[in-house]
Design an enzyme around this catalytic site. Sequence first.
Site, short mmCIF file in Angstrom:
data_model
loop_
_atom_site.label_atom_id
_atom_site.label_comp_id
_atom_site.label_asym_id
_atom_site.label_seq_id
_atom_site.Cartn_x
_atom_site.Cartn_y
_atom_site.Cartn_z
NE ARG A 147 28.15 74.76 44.65
CZ ARG A 147 29.46 74.84 44.42
NH1 ARG A 147 29.92 75.38 43.32
NH2 ARG A 147 30.32 74.38 45.32
CG HIS A 164 12.62 79.30 43.35
ND1 HIS A 164 12.08 79.92 42.24
CD2 HIS A 164 13.41 80.21 43.95
CE1 HIS A 164 12.53 81.16 42.18
NE2 HIS A 164 13.34 81.37 43.21
CD GLU A 165 10.66 83.94 46.82
OE1 GLU A 165 11.63 84.60 46.48
OE2 GLU A 165 9.62 84.45 47.25
NE ARG A 201 9.75 87.24 46.17
CZ ARG A 201 10.62 87.77 45.30
NH1 ARG A 201 10.25 88.73 44.49
NH2 ARG A 201 11.87 87.31 45.24
CB CYS A 208 29.94 68.23 50.60
SG CYS A 208 29.16 69.85 50.75
CB CYS A 229 14.35 82.43 46.71
SG CYS A 229 15.38 83.12 45.41
CB CYS A 288 25.53 71.95 49.51
SG CYS A 288 25.36 70.16 49.52
CB CYS A 306 24.62 67.09 51.44
SG CYS A 306 26.41 67.32 51.61
CB CYS A 317 11.40 84.47 42.83
SG CYS A 317 13.13 84.89 42.67
CG HIS A 318 12.62 89.24 38.87
ND1 HIS A 318 12.97 90.29 39.66
CD2 HIS A 318 11.63 89.67 38.07
CE1 HIS A 318 12.23 91.34 39.35
NE2 HIS A 318 11.40 90.99 38.40
CB THR A 319 14.95 82.78 39.74
OG1 THR A 319 15.69 83.76 40.44
CG2 THR A 319 15.87 81.73 39.19
CB CYS A 335 27.70 70.78 54.21
SG CYS A 335 26.46 71.03 52.92
P1 NAD Z 1 14.78 93.57 40.18
O1 NAD Z 1 14.91 93.55 38.70
O2 NAD Z 1 13.43 93.60 40.80
O3 NAD Z 1 15.56 94.82 40.78
C1 NAD Z 1 16.72 95.32 40.22
C2 NAD Z 1 16.72 96.86 40.38
O4 NAD Z 1 17.99 97.35 39.95
C3 NAD Z 1 15.66 97.58 39.55
O5 NAD Z 1 14.89 98.43 40.40
C4 NAD Z 1 16.47 98.38 38.53
O6 NAD Z 1 15.86 99.63 38.20
C5 NAD Z 1 17.78 98.57 39.25
N1 NAD Z 1 18.95 98.80 38.40
C6 NAD Z 1 19.28 98.18 37.25
N2 NAD Z 1 20.46 98.63 36.78
C7 NAD Z 1 20.91 99.54 37.67
C8 NAD Z 1 22.07 100.36 37.76
N3 NAD Z 1 23.03 100.30 36.83
N4 NAD Z 1 22.19 101.16 38.83
C9 NAD Z 1 21.24 101.22 39.78
N5 NAD Z 1 20.11 100.49 39.76
C10 NAD Z 1 19.95 99.65 38.72
O7 NAD Z 1 15.63 92.29 40.68
P2 NAD Z 1 15.60 91.47 42.05
O8 NAD Z 1 14.61 90.37 41.97
O9 NAD Z 1 15.57 92.39 43.22
O10 NAD Z 1 17.05 90.77 41.97
C11 NAD Z 1 18.22 91.55 41.99
C12 NAD Z 1 19.44 90.73 41.55
O11 NAD Z 1 19.74 89.71 42.51
C13 NAD Z 1 19.25 89.98 40.21
O12 NAD Z 1 20.44 90.12 39.43
C14 NAD Z 1 19.08 88.55 40.64
O13 NAD Z 1 19.45 87.65 39.63
C15 NAD Z 1 20.01 88.50 41.82
N6 NAD Z 1 19.84 87.37 42.75
C16 NAD Z 1 21.01 86.85 43.28
C17 NAD Z 1 20.98 85.79 44.18
C18 NAD Z 1 22.27 85.27 44.78
O14 NAD Z 1 22.23 84.28 45.49
N7 NAD Z 1 23.41 85.94 44.57
C19 NAD Z 1 19.72 85.24 44.53
C20 NAD Z 1 18.53 85.80 43.99
C21 NAD Z 1 18.61 86.87 43.11
ZN ZN Z 2 26.87 69.61 51.09
#
Ligand code: NAD
Ligand code: ZN
Length: 379
Positions: A117, A69-70, A372, A102, A177, A113, A99, A47-49, A105
């Site tokens: 968290r 993590h996935e 993926r 809390c 994830c 959590c 958990c 994953c990107h993270t 939860c």
């Molecule tokens: P990714 O980089 O694969 O996809 C992002 C897409 O957004 C790309 O295709 C890009 O071209 C496009 N983009 C960028 N700027 C833009 C704009 N201004 N307008 C339109 N499109 C635009 O990323 P991903 O893996 O799909 O993750 C997306 C986001 O979700 C990330 O910021 C990630 O950190 C976040 N995320 C959040 C959580 C959460 O729990 N909130 C969990 C996991 C990931």
């Molecule tokens: Zn909890």
Amino acid sequence: MATAGKVIKCKAAVAWEAGKPLSIEEVEVAPPQAMEVRVKILFTALCHTDVYFWEAKGQTPVFPRILGHEAGGIVESVGEGVTELAPGDHVLPVFTGECKECAHCKSEESNMCDLLRINVDRGVMIGDGQSRFTINGKPIFHFVGTSTFSEYTVIHVGCLAKINPEAPLDKVCILSCGISTGLGATLNVAKPTKGSTVAIFGLGAVGLAAMEGARLSGASRIIGVDLNPAKYEQAKKFGCTDFVNPKNYSKPVQEVLAEMTNGGVDRAVECTGHIDAMISAFECVHDGWGVAVLVGVPHKDAVFKTYPINFLSERTLKGTFFGNYKPRTDLPNVVEMYMRKELELEKFITHSVPFSQINKAFDLMLSGQSLRCIMRMEE
Ligand code: NAD
Ligand code: ZN
């Protein structure tokens, strides 16, 4: 189990320093302590993270570290006090836990959590502040409590969802994830009704999962918004009916969307992490009922600016973490959605490599080729 209570030696991909290729090493994995579980990982995805924390640009560098993590795996042994899981159970590790005790939860509304968290800077177990991984006795740090780039890993019981043992782990592992995050953002938070119009900003894996949620909800029009025109082709498989590239217009994209939809979309889900897309996602929803949901993680200094009148005219802005799913309570049900063939996971899995080729999975993600990539621990 012959290995219970003993140190296990196995292969893991170790990140020794930021941005350097991972190296497959033999690591020692200590037995699980109180409230911990040792899991045999069968499949893990990238994953990107993982990539962000491997690059460690702007994040606290914690090295040497085992990322990942996935994943999907099977319980090998459990530590003291673990009653909900037993050896042989099939589990999905999750970077944020539940958990069950809390205030979060106990709240029906939260999945954040207090105890478990996500903590991206901690490289040790919360029980005793130690790592369970060593190489020749020297500790190797954990990552978000999961460290799935290892044949065996130790995880707090609160970060493991017990799932249907019939579910294919090489598919459902991606629910750990990003896919659950996007899916839940639509199904649990935006909640579009049948026949509605939904805009998805950002068509990466998270945005496409949000789009899958819109398809499952019966949305009749699904508008994908992305700066990269190449994203449209893939998005069609996820139900994308219209595509808008903000770069092709001289006016703000929210105005373009309002014109296309007779005043605004019913729901918008932002999955880019860019502040301008967050503002557009909010301002493109219809007055009176529109709801926008923020999913992307912005730059820490980014500020959201809009006119209060946009709220007064009955638009709603929400944000979500991990799609509002409680990992232990809700993920087993998401797996069942896949088992009933409602949720389609195959279309997210673009590549598969043996674990030994983990650096190839990084290359595929960095070059934007993969949504993926699954890594198989057993070659
Ligand atoms: P990714 O980089 O694969 O996809 C992002 C897409 O957004 C790309 O295709 C890009 O071209 C496009 N983009 C960028 N700027 C833009 C704009 N201004 N307008 C339109 N499109 C635009 O990323 P991903 O893996 O799909 O993750 C997306 C986001 O979700 C990330 O910021 C990630 O950190 C976040 N995320 C959040 C959580 C959460 O729990 N909130 C969990 C996991 C990931
Ligand atoms: Zn909890």
